[in-house]
Design a protein around this motif. Structure first.
Motif, PDB file in Angstrom:
ATOM      1  N   ARG A  59       0.816  -1.215   0.000  1.00  0.00           N
ATOM      2  CA  ARG A  59       0.000   0.000   0.000  1.00  0.00           C
ATOM      3  C   ARG A  59       0.851   1.266   0.000  1.00  0.00           C
ATOM      4  N   ALA A  60       2.060   1.189   0.531  1.00  0.00           N
ATOM      5  CA  ALA A  60       2.923   2.376   0.565  1.00  0.00           C
ATOM      6  C   ALA A  60       3.332   2.774  -0.851  1.00  0.00           C
ATOM      7  N   THR A  61       3.673   1.793  -1.673  1.00  0.00           N
ATOM      8  CA  THR A  61       4.104   2.115  -3.036  1.00  0.00           C
ATOM      9  C   THR A  61       2.935   2.472  -3.943  1.00  0.00           C
ATOM     10  N   THR A  62       1.736   2.024  -3.594  1.00  0.00           N
ATOM     11  CA  THR A  62       0.565   2.366  -4.414  1.00  0.00           C
ATOM     12  C   THR A  62      -0.153   3.602  -3.876  1.00  0.00           C
ATOM     13  N   HIS A  63       0.374   4.168  -2.797  1.00  0.00           N
ATOM     14  CA  HIS A  63      -0.207   5.369  -2.180  1.00  0.00           C
ATOM     15  C   HIS A  63      -1.683   5.166  -1.851  1.00  0.00           C
ATOM     16  N   GLY A  64      -2.022   3.962  -1.396  1.00  0.00           N
ATOM     17  CA  GLY A  64      -3.391   3.656  -1.012  1.00  0.00           C
ATOM     18  C   GLY A  64      -4.316   3.368  -2.180  1.00  0.00           C
ATOM     19  N   ARG A  65      -3.807   3.428  -3.397  1.00  0.00           N
ATOM     20  CA  ARG A  65      -4.624   3.166  -4.585  1.00  0.00           C
ATOM     21  C   ARG A  65      -4.061   1.961  -5.323  1.00  0.00           C
ATOM     22  N   PHE A  66      -4.945   1.103  -5.757  1.00  0.00           N
ATOM     23  CA  PHE A  66      -4.502  -0.036  -6.549  1.00  0.00           C
ATOM     24  C   PHE A  66      -4.423   0.353  -8.018  1.00  0.00           C
ATOM     25  N   TRP A  67      -5.436   1.037  -8.516  1.00  0.00           N
ATOM     26  CA  TRP A  67      -5.491   1.481  -9.908  1.00  0.00           C
ATOM     27  C   TRP A  67      -5.226   2.975  -9.989  1.00  0.00           C
ATOM     28  N   SER A  68      -4.743   3.415 -11.110  1.00  0.00           N
ATOM     29  CA  SER A  68      -4.618   4.839 -11.391  1.00  0.00           C
ATOM     30  C   SER A  68      -6.016   5.445 -11.432  1.00  0.00           C
ATOM     31  N   PRO A  69      -6.161   6.703 -11.045  1.00  0.00           N
ATOM     32  CA  PRO A  69      -7.494   7.315 -11.116  1.00  0.00           C
ATOM     33  C   PRO A  69      -7.941   7.572 -12.560  1.00  0.00           C
ATOM     34  N   SER A  70      -7.037   7.458 -13.515  1.00  0.00           N
ATOM     35  CA  SER A  70      -7.395   7.723 -14.916  1.00  0.00           C
ATOM     36  C   SER A  70      -7.712   6.422 -15.648  1.00  0.00           C
ATOM     37  N   TYR A  71      -8.310   6.569 -16.812  1.00  0.00           N
ATOM     38  CA  TYR A  71      -8.561   5.431 -17.681  1.00  0.00           C
ATOM     39  C   TYR A  71      -8.720   5.943 -19.104  1.00  0.00           C
ATOM     40  N   PHE A  72      -8.591   5.039 -20.057  1.00  0.00           N
ATOM     41  CA  PHE A  72      -8.821   5.374 -21.455  1.00  0.00           C
ATOM     42  C   PHE A  72      -9.975   4.523 -21.949  1.00  0.00           C
ATOM     43  N   ALA A  73     -10.898   5.134 -22.626  1.00  0.00           N
ATOM     44  CA  ALA A  73     -12.002   4.410 -23.252  1.00  0.00           C
ATOM     45  C   ALA A  73     -12.094   4.872 -24.696  1.00  0.00           C
ATOM     46  N   GLY A  74     -12.231   3.932 -25.574  1.00  0.00           N
ATOM     47  CA  GLY A  74     -12.368   4.258 -26.984  1.00  0.00           C
ATOM     48  C   GLY A  74     -13.519   3.486 -27.588  1.00  0.00           C
ATOM     49  N   SER A  75     -14.086   4.048 -28.598  1.00  0.00           N
ATOM     50  CA  SER A  75     -15.176   3.394 -29.308  1.00  0.00           C
ATOM     51  C   SER A  75     -14.593   2.574 -30.453  1.00  0.00           C
ATOM     52  N   CYS A  76     -15.122   1.399 -30.659  1.00  0.00           N
ATOM     53  CA  CYS A  76     -14.634   0.572 -31.764  1.00  0.00           C
ATOM     54  C   CYS A  76     -15.736   0.380 -32.797  1.00  0.00           C
ATOM     55  N   GLY A  77     -16.645   1.329 -32.865  1.00  0.00           N
ATOM     56  CA  GLY A  77     -17.761   1.225 -33.789  1.00  0.00           C
ATOM     57  C   GLY A  77     -17.342   1.099 -35.245  1.00  0.00           C
ATOM     58  N   GLY A  78     -16.200   1.658 -35.625  1.00  0.00           N
ATOM     59  CA  GLY A  78     -15.768   1.605 -37.013  1.00  0.00           C
ATOM     60  C   GLY A  78     -14.921   0.398 -37.341  1.00  0.00           C
ATOM     61  N   ALA A  79     -14.333  -0.234 -36.331  1.00  0.00           N
ATOM     62  CA  ALA A  79     -13.450  -1.382 -36.568  1.00  0.00           C
ATOM     63  C   ALA A  79     -14.242  -2.680 -36.435  1.00  0.00           C
ATOM     64  N   PRO A  80     -13.876  -3.672 -37.210  1.00  0.00           N
ATOM     65  CA  PRO A  80     -14.521  -4.976 -37.022  1.00  0.00           C
ATOM     66  C   PRO A  80     -14.235  -5.486 -35.603  1.00  0.00           C
ATOM     67  N   LEU A  81     -15.230  -6.015 -34.962  1.00  0.00           N
ATOM     68  CA  LEU A  81     -15.103  -6.479 -33.584  1.00  0.00           C
ATOM     69  C   LEU A  81     -13.973  -7.491 -33.439  1.00  0.00           C
ATOM     70  N   GLN A  82     -13.788  -8.354 -34.408  1.00  0.00           N
ATOM     71  CA  GLN A  82     -12.744  -9.365 -34.319  1.00  0.00           C
ATOM     72  C   GLN A  82     -11.354  -8.743 -34.274  1.00  0.00           C
ATOM     73  N   VAL A  83     -11.143  -7.635 -34.951  1.00  0.00           N
ATOM     74  CA  VAL A  83      -9.851  -6.943 -34.924  1.00  0.00           C
ATOM     75  C   VAL A  83      -9.544  -6.462 -33.509  1.00  0.00           C
ATOM     76  N   VAL A  84     -10.531  -5.899 -32.834  1.00  0.00           N
ATOM     77  CA  VAL A  84     -10.348  -5.419 -31.469  1.00  0.00           C
ATOM     78  C   VAL A  84     -10.126  -6.595 -30.528  1.00  0.00           C
ATOM     79  N   LYS A  85     -10.906  -7.665 -30.669  1.00  0.00           N
ATOM     80  CA  LYS A  85     -10.725  -8.860 -29.841  1.00  0.00           C
ATOM     81  C   LYS A  85      -9.325  -9.439 -30.015  1.00  0.00           C
ATOM     82  N   ASP A  86      -8.864  -9.513 -31.265  1.00  0.00           N
ATOM     83  CA  ASP A  86      -7.519 -10.048 -31.528  1.00  0.00           C
ATOM     84  C   ASP A  86      -6.445  -9.189 -30.874  1.00  0.00           C
TER      85      ASP A  86
END
Length: 95
Positions: A59-86
């Motif tokens: 916990r000392a090295t993570t400063h009480g947090r396991f995950w970063s407070p940030s995240y990235f989310a992207g839409s894959c509406g234009g890409a074939p689903l299989q490409v994203v899964k791969d």
């Protein structure tokens, strides 16, 4: 991760990651606030991982947090689903 998604009426399609981050492909209804889903995914997974790996998560090295407070989310509406899964499947499994 799958159970949290189900609680939000979403479907976890793919899950993989690196030593310091994860990749999730989630199909979720437009009425769901993405920030709420991500917050729940981070919170539940953090509690479960800390419980499972008690003593190995410093916990000392993570400063009480396991995950970063940030995240990235992207839409894959234009890409074939299989490409994203791969792409996600080719990432390393989380340690």
């Amino acid at each position: 991760m799958r159970k949290v998604c189900e609680d939000f009426h979403a479907e976890l399609k793919e899950f993989n990651g690196e030593a310091d981050h994860v990749h999730l492909l989630v199909h979720y209804p437009p009425r769901i606030a993405l920030a709420s889903l991500v917050s729940s995914l981070k919170g539940v997974s953090s509690r479960r991982l800390r419980a499972e790996f008690t003593g190995r998560v410093n916990r000392a090295t993570t400063h009480g947090r396991f995950w970063s407070p940030s995240y990235f989310a992207g839409s894959c509406g234009g890409a074939p689903l299989q490409v994203v899964k791969d792409y996600i499947a080719q990432q390393k499994r989380p340690d």
